[in-house]
Design an enzyme around this catalytic site. Sequence first.
Site, PDB file in Angstrom:
ATOM      1  N   HIS A   1       3.800   6.375  -5.167  1.00  0.00           N
ATOM      2  CA  HIS A   1       3.561   6.487  -6.667  1.00  0.00           C
ATOM      3  C   HIS A   1       2.519   7.628  -6.884  1.00  0.00           C
ATOM      4  O   HIS A   1       2.871   8.471  -7.527  1.00  0.00           O
ATOM      5  CB  HIS A   1       2.971   5.163  -7.109  1.00  0.00           C
ATOM      6  CG  HIS A   1       2.843   5.308  -8.809  1.00  0.00           C
ATOM      7  ND1 HIS A   1       2.056   4.251  -9.284  1.00  0.00           N
ATOM      8  CD2 HIS A   1       3.189   6.314  -9.705  1.00  0.00           C
ATOM      9  CE1 HIS A   1       2.206   4.312 -10.581  1.00  0.00           C
ATOM     10  NE2 HIS A   1       2.655   5.721 -10.573  1.00  0.00           N
TER      11      HIS A   1
ATOM     12  N   GLU B   1       0.770  -1.270   0.063  1.00  0.00           N
ATOM     13  CA  GLU B   1       0.020  -0.034   0.139  1.00  0.00           C
ATOM     14  C   GLU B   1       1.009   1.250  -0.094  1.00  0.00           C
ATOM     15  O   GLU B   1       0.640   2.247  -0.469  1.00  0.00           O
ATOM     16  CB  GLU B   1      -1.028  -0.066   1.152  1.00  0.00           C
ATOM     17  CG  GLU B   1      -1.955  -1.202   1.238  1.00  0.00           C
ATOM     18  CD  GLU B   1      -2.829  -1.169  -0.060  1.00  0.00           C
ATOM     19  OE1 GLU B   1      -2.967  -0.329  -0.943  1.00  0.00           O
ATOM     20  OE2 GLU B   1      -3.161  -2.368  -0.195  1.00  0.00           O
TER      21      GLU B   1
END
Length: 599
Positions: free
Chosen positions: A398, A392
Amino acid sequence: MDNVKTIKTRDSIEGKYKWKVEKLYENVSKWEEDFKRLKEEAPILKTFSSQLNNPEKLMEFLKKYEDISRFSDKIFMYAHLKSDEDTTNTVYQGLKSKIDTFMAEFRSYYAYLEPEILSLPEDYLEKAMIKIPELKDYSFFLQDILKQKPHTLNKEEEELLASVSDCLGAAGNIYSMLTNADMTFPIIKDEEGNEVELTEVNYGTFIRSKDRDVREKAFKALFNTYKKYINTISTSLTSNIKNLILETKIRKYSSCLETSLKPNNIPLEVYHSSLETVSKHINLLHRYVDIKKKLLGISDIHMYDLYVPVIDVEKEHIEYEEAVNIVKEGLKPLGEEYLSIFNEGIESGWIDAFENKGKRGGAYSWGCYDSMPYVLLNYNYDLNDVSTLAHEMGHSIHSYYSRQEQPYIYSGYTLFCAEVASTCNEALLINYLINKEKDKNKRLYLINQELEQIRTTVFRQLMFAEFEEITHRTMEEGASLTGEDLNRIWHDLNVKYFGPNMIIDEEIDIEWARIPHFYSDFYVYQYATGYAAAFAFANSILKEGDKAVEKYKGFLKSGGCDYPINILRKAGVDMTTSKPLEATMMRFNELLDMLEEEL
């Protein structure tokens, strides 16, 4: 009764383990103020209808659309995050209901955008960008809409197709209601001899049982139940395929596969190459079956033996702080900048770590352009939870990079790229854990964990993808498919994938009926391509160091500024070739060697 473990209330969990949603809104009244403002301001988007042929108005619309969308995202995020903290809290459920209802209406305010852009002359955007240079910032966004022009109908036809979308989606809805609401499974006995009603949820526990008799009975009970509904489920699946064939013809695509892949500019060769590559290396899965049979100490191996753990290890209790440190060690190859962002996430309230009464289950990473990332966990002190934390946070970092580097319009990323960063983190973590482990049994356990990850995410998903390719092509060619036909196709694929030493039990023939992803046509292959891309990044990072890390960060920073294939290629991973998947196959082979060496 004194030993009963109770779930904590949210108030009893320390603040350092809870995400800081108050950074979005201090309280509900502040949220209500902004929600009221949103409802007042959003309808202005309707006023731009029929005016996008004016470059100034187009520019004005895009800015207003971006401002209002960003504003609504923040409001939406707060309501959903607070609701997920405690799904029994009626105040937050009310906020969520209000914003969800409004967002459906909000989308209708700019529904004219694509039809109007598509109705403009071919050279309009080029001339508009010369007149208003700022429009160049939206070039990819607008060109992506134009790319669909050959496959877009006129306004009336699009409205007609939209109006029957519920009907066209009926097959999937019927399947979902049948399998989730109406189907029930038999009573079976667990390892202690207790009678338990079998469900799709507890089947996962039974199929991993050390008691082979329990595994076999659960396996047969589950799939024989699906077999009773073979006519209904085969009709719903083939109806779903017929709907895609209809859309393919209406929108003038060459095939169902093109209908599914072309909107994201994914070359059909990516799909075909993936199937060819896994077929070329199918002997590796056969080898895995043989090793598993040996490790389990059985004379013959059945389909219900696939999921049982082959190595017994004592369950570890890993405190959350220790999990954070383990993940940080595993991610060290990503460099100081990446780790500093990871630390920022831990220390500044990205993560909601522990289960509490009413909290939504599972795990996710979320956030919006004007918020920090938010990570929901239900940490339960075992190794899988450590891996989930790494996964996660991969998503979150990202998104962090993407929002830092890209304008709002390109800050999101497609499904084809979505699992790459999260899986790359997992690949780096498992590599670290395997290499540092001195205990033989634990090392074997970790090696098998990675093998299972590749088996289920790459081999299994590509078997699903091959089933889709066969069924859609068969029906596109005008042939019909009965339940027995689907069983035969599935049986033959299992023979191909698992090899001559696996006993392909007749019950497995109906397994296709259990896969809901088949109602999202040509979706599952992306699990395999995402894993292959992630492993390619992880592999190059471990071998090449800083140079590879910089390329990888280039991928993280790209968001949705280009098509996914182009974004990955620029970062050094070319998914139009077989190389990334070939590398994954080689890793699978390497792990098999390691497993045999340890025996």
